[in-house]
Design an enzyme around this catalytic site. Structure first.
Site, PDB file in Angstrom:
ATOM      1  N   THR A   1       0.842  -1.196   0.000  1.00  0.00           N
ATOM      2  CA  THR A   1       0.000   0.000   0.000  1.00  0.00           C
ATOM      3  C   THR A   1       0.875   1.244   0.000  1.00  0.00           C
ATOM      4  OG1 THR A   1      -1.628   1.312   1.184  1.00  0.00           O
ATOM      5  CG2 THR A   1      -0.270  -0.155   2.536  1.00  0.00           C
TER       6      THR A   1
ATOM      7  N   GLU B   1      -5.289  -3.152   3.189  1.00  0.00           N
ATOM      8  CA  GLU B   1      -5.143  -3.946   4.415  1.00  0.00           C
ATOM      9  C   GLU B   1      -6.344  -4.862   4.657  1.00  0.00           C
ATOM     10  OE1 GLU B   1      -4.466  -0.810   3.969  1.00  0.00           O
ATOM     11  OE2 GLU B   1      -2.845  -0.067   5.254  1.00  0.00           O
TER      12      GLU B   1
ATOM     13  N   LYS C   1      -5.053  11.206  -3.094  1.00  0.00           N
ATOM     14  CA  LYS C   1      -5.449  10.117  -3.988  1.00  0.00           C
ATOM     15  C   LYS C   1      -6.004  10.705  -5.282  1.00  0.00           C
ATOM     16  CE  LYS C   1      -6.926   5.455  -3.243  1.00  0.00           C
ATOM     17  NZ  LYS C   1      -7.906   4.522  -2.716  1.00  0.00           N
TER      18      LYS C   1
ATOM     19  N   TRP D   1      -2.303   6.713  -5.115  1.00  0.00           N
ATOM     20  CA  TRP D   1      -1.778   7.569  -4.048  1.00  0.00           C
ATOM     21  C   TRP D   1      -0.586   8.397  -4.510  1.00  0.00           C
ATOM     22  CZ3 TRP D   1      -4.781   8.182  -0.067  1.00  0.00           C
ATOM     23  CH2 TRP D   1      -5.574   7.127   0.390  1.00  0.00           C
TER      24      TRP D   1
HETATM   25  P1  AMP Z   1      -6.081   1.628  -0.802  1.00  0.00           P
HETATM   26  O1  AMP Z   1      -5.428   0.923   0.321  1.00  0.00           O
HETATM   27  O2  AMP Z   1      -5.136   2.144  -1.818  1.00  0.00           O
HETATM   28  O3  AMP Z   1      -7.178   0.808  -1.370  1.00  0.00           O
HETATM   29  O4  AMP Z   1      -6.774   2.922  -0.210  1.00  0.00           O
HETATM   30  C1  AMP Z   1      -7.675   2.854   0.853  1.00  0.00           C
HETATM   31  C2  AMP Z   1      -8.173   4.232   1.181  1.00  0.00           C
HETATM   32  O5  AMP Z   1      -8.829   4.802   0.042  1.00  0.00           O
HETATM   33  C3  AMP Z   1      -9.195   4.279   2.279  1.00  0.00           C
HETATM   34  O6  AMP Z   1      -8.596   4.239   3.550  1.00  0.00           O
HETATM   35  C4  AMP Z   1      -9.889   5.605   1.983  1.00  0.00           C
HETATM   36  O7  AMP Z   1      -9.125   6.693   2.466  1.00  0.00           O
HETATM   37  C5  AMP Z   1      -9.885   5.645   0.462  1.00  0.00           C
HETATM   38  N1  AMP Z   1     -11.146   5.115  -0.061  1.00  0.00           N
HETATM   39  C6  AMP Z   1     -11.407   3.861  -0.486  1.00  0.00           C
HETATM   40  N2  AMP Z   1     -12.678   3.739  -0.901  1.00  0.00           N
HETATM   41  C7  AMP Z   1     -13.254   4.951  -0.729  1.00  0.00           C
HETATM   42  C8  AMP Z   1     -14.560   5.472  -0.947  1.00  0.00           C
HETATM   43  N3  AMP Z   1     -15.547   4.735  -1.450  1.00  0.00           N
HETATM   44  N4  AMP Z   1     -14.770   6.771  -0.624  1.00  0.00           N
HETATM   45  C9  AMP Z   1     -13.785   7.548  -0.124  1.00  0.00           C
HETATM   46  N5  AMP Z   1     -12.532   7.108   0.104  1.00  0.00           N
HETATM   47  C10 AMP Z   1     -12.273   5.830  -0.194  1.00  0.00           C
END
Ligand code: AMP
Length: 551
Positions: free
Chosen positions: A180, A324, A434, A439
């Protein structure tokens, strides 16, 4: 315990092979459209496992992939975990230095590479971080021109037996891995055990997850290097559904074409992907009426998107999750008591991050560590736990201390919970941006910008953007007497050396001073409040400056 009773992935493929042997798997690759069925797929998975065996891949070894969504990538999804090895999907959009770190940290023994990504990998491979890799396999029938010592995938598996003596793998055996970058430091590795992936598949398949059936046609647009395309290749196999893989950097025309020609019923991706498709549909005569459900996640789904799909009788399901969590955590289904509510109230709920999926638990803690009230007003940090949620990072004890608490994962997302139990993200505790589902580390950009001789202080924040959800903007305090006109381009040149184009800030704004907290740290809150006016930055992002998979 007798063999075969553990929670593992292989029975999902066994079932698809036996019950749905002629169900189709369709793939768009750089060599054209390929189609075959689960029977042939299973044979080739066994051939691949035999080939990996011959290469010396053993239980616990990591099998790296550097690939788009295509059928050969999908073959690694079942072959590696079912032989007891670990599938490690690598994000090719990351800065080169992050990729080198990840391959080294994971000690990948073999690397499967998409032909279109070979040029990106060639320079990195010369570095010592790649020393563990015994073999590079190009996902193609023939080796394209390259300086690397590679073998073509078809040659790699050719002649191998279509049967494999699958071992009884323990449910605690790591089966997958994904790093991540949603973090302020180096990327962090998350290992998925067999049990986590099994649990995630079953949580997803419940009616309150992302249900699918054997008459569904499932197309994950979310990349397979992003937490196994949100687990969809596993869930679709478990359901015996037809699968469609959209290949390298699909554009809206490719997606619309595949939806229409293959009769896609369920698809999934970040909001930017669907904004592209919506725009394409405005100006072109396309038929996307086969779609029943579009899963939108990774960033918040805009209200207008929910309404656009509603107008076409297609259900937009808003989902939230994290690397995670393998990754699905919540889905914004309507509770049955809201079915009779007016449309506006329903959409109010559907644009939230939604209801926790069955199998997981959550709590929300305020700054004092107290649980907040479920009133839709109080907010705090969301913590989750469950069988598909990791309890530690790979070889990162310092991060474990910060991000886990008594078996709970601290998500870094700040949320409210309404009386119905719908989660709504209102802020992010971490200093990351993001953009188009990928990211960007503001801290890394800041440090790089501050290396510029004419910059005294710099800070980078994410500003809202209609197409990419967020874009970075740099705020710079020039040193006295500096040639201000030359600074923005100088800063960009500096960043271009190290970072992909889509990381570069949309703008460099001069300020007199970076606001500070009482302890002298940069306080971005003030800047964020001042610059949340998205009109100010509308249209500044050149189309080619964004993560490639969203084009
Ligand atoms: P990742 O580990 O790259 O999948 O990113 C996870 C993070 O993306 C989460 O902790 C949120 O901050 C953001 N995220 C994922 N899904 C959403 C969603 N539907 N709306 C807003 N933020 C999201």
């Amino acid at each position: 315990m007798p063999g075969g009773t553990d929670l593992t992935l292989r029975p999902f493929l066994w079932r698809a092979e036996k019950l749905y042997s002629d169900q189709e798997i369709v793939s768009r690759t750089s060599e054209g459209i390929t189609r075959y069925d689960y029977a042939e797929y299973a044979d080739r998975v066994a051939q691949l496992a035999n080939a990996l065996d011959e290469l010396g891949i053993e239980e616990g070894d990591r099998v790296g992939t550097f690939c788009w969504n295509q059928h050969l990538h999908f073959e690694t999804y079942f072959a590696a975990p079912s032989m007891g090895a670990q599938l490690h999907t690598i994000n090719p959009l990351l800065p080169a230095e992050h990729i080198r770190y990840i391959v080294d940290n994971a000690e990948d023994k073999v690397l499967f590479v998409d032909p279109s990504l070979l040029p990106a990998l060639e320079p990195a491979v010369q570095s010592p971080e790649f020393d563990h890799v015994k073999q590079f396999v190009v996902m193609a029938s023939e080796v394209p021109e390259t300086d690397l010592d590679v073998v073509a995938y078809e040659e790699f598996i050719a002649g191998h037996d279509t049967e494999y003596d699958w071992p009884d793998v323990s449910e605690d055996q790591p089966a997958g891995m994904c790093y991540t970058s949603g973090t302020t430091g180096r990327p962090k590795g998350v290992e998925y055990t067999q049990k986590m992936l099994w649990a995630h598949t079953m949580e997803s398949l419940t009616p309150q997850g992302i249900p699918m059936a054997d008459d569904d046609v499932v197309m994950p647009v979310v990349p397979m290097f992003h937490v196994n395309a949100w687990g969809m290749p596993f869930t679709a196999t478990a359901a015996g559904a037809k699968q469609v893989f959209p290949g390298p950097s699909p554009d809206p025309a490719d997606l619309a074409g595949l939806i229409e020609e293959e009769g896609v019923t369920i698809t999934a991706g970040v909001p930017t992907v669907w904004l592209g498709l919506m725009d394409y549909c405005k100006n072109n005569d396309v038929d996307i009426s086969s779609l029943d459900t579009v899963i939108v996640g990774g960033s918040a789904a805009p209200r207008s998107m929910v309404e656009w799909f509603d107008d076409r009788d297609i259900e937009l399901l808003h989902a939230w999750g994290m690397t995670e969590m393998a990754p699905i955590g919540s889905v914004a289904h309507l509770k049955s008591d809201l079915e009779s509510a007016d449309y506006e109230t329903q959409v109010d709920h559907r644009v939230k991050q939604g209801l926790i999926v069955p199998g997981l638990e959550f709590k929300v803690l305020d700054d004092d560590g107290e649980e907040i009230a479920w009133d839709g007003e109080e907010f705090g940090e969301l913590l989750v736990r469950g069988p598909s949620v990791t309890t530690e990072y790979f070889e990162r004890p310092e991060a474990n201390e910060e991000d886990f608490e008594d078996g709970w994962l601290r998500t870094g997302d700040v949320v409210t919970v309404d009386p119905e139990g719908y989660l709504k993200i209102v802020d992010r505790a971490k200093d990351v941006i993001k953009s188009g589902g990928e990211w960007i580390s503001s801290v890394e950009l800041e440090n790089a910008i501050m290396a510029h001789d004419d910059v005294a202080e710099a800070t980078v924040i994410g500003v809202p953007h209609e197409k990419w959800q967020e874009r970075p903007v740099a705020f710079v305090v020039p040193v006295e007497g500096a040639d201000r006109d030359a600074i923005p381009e100088g800063v960009m040149d500096l960043l271009r050396e190290e970072y992909p184009k889509w990381w570069l800030p949309d703008d460099v704004v001069f300020i007199d001073e970076v606001p500070k907290t009482a302890t002298g740290k940069f306080s971005k809150k003030d800047l964020r409040e001042q610059y949340t006016d998205m009109e100010a930055f509308e249209g500044k992002t050149p189309d080619d400056a964004a993560p490639e998979q969203d084009d």
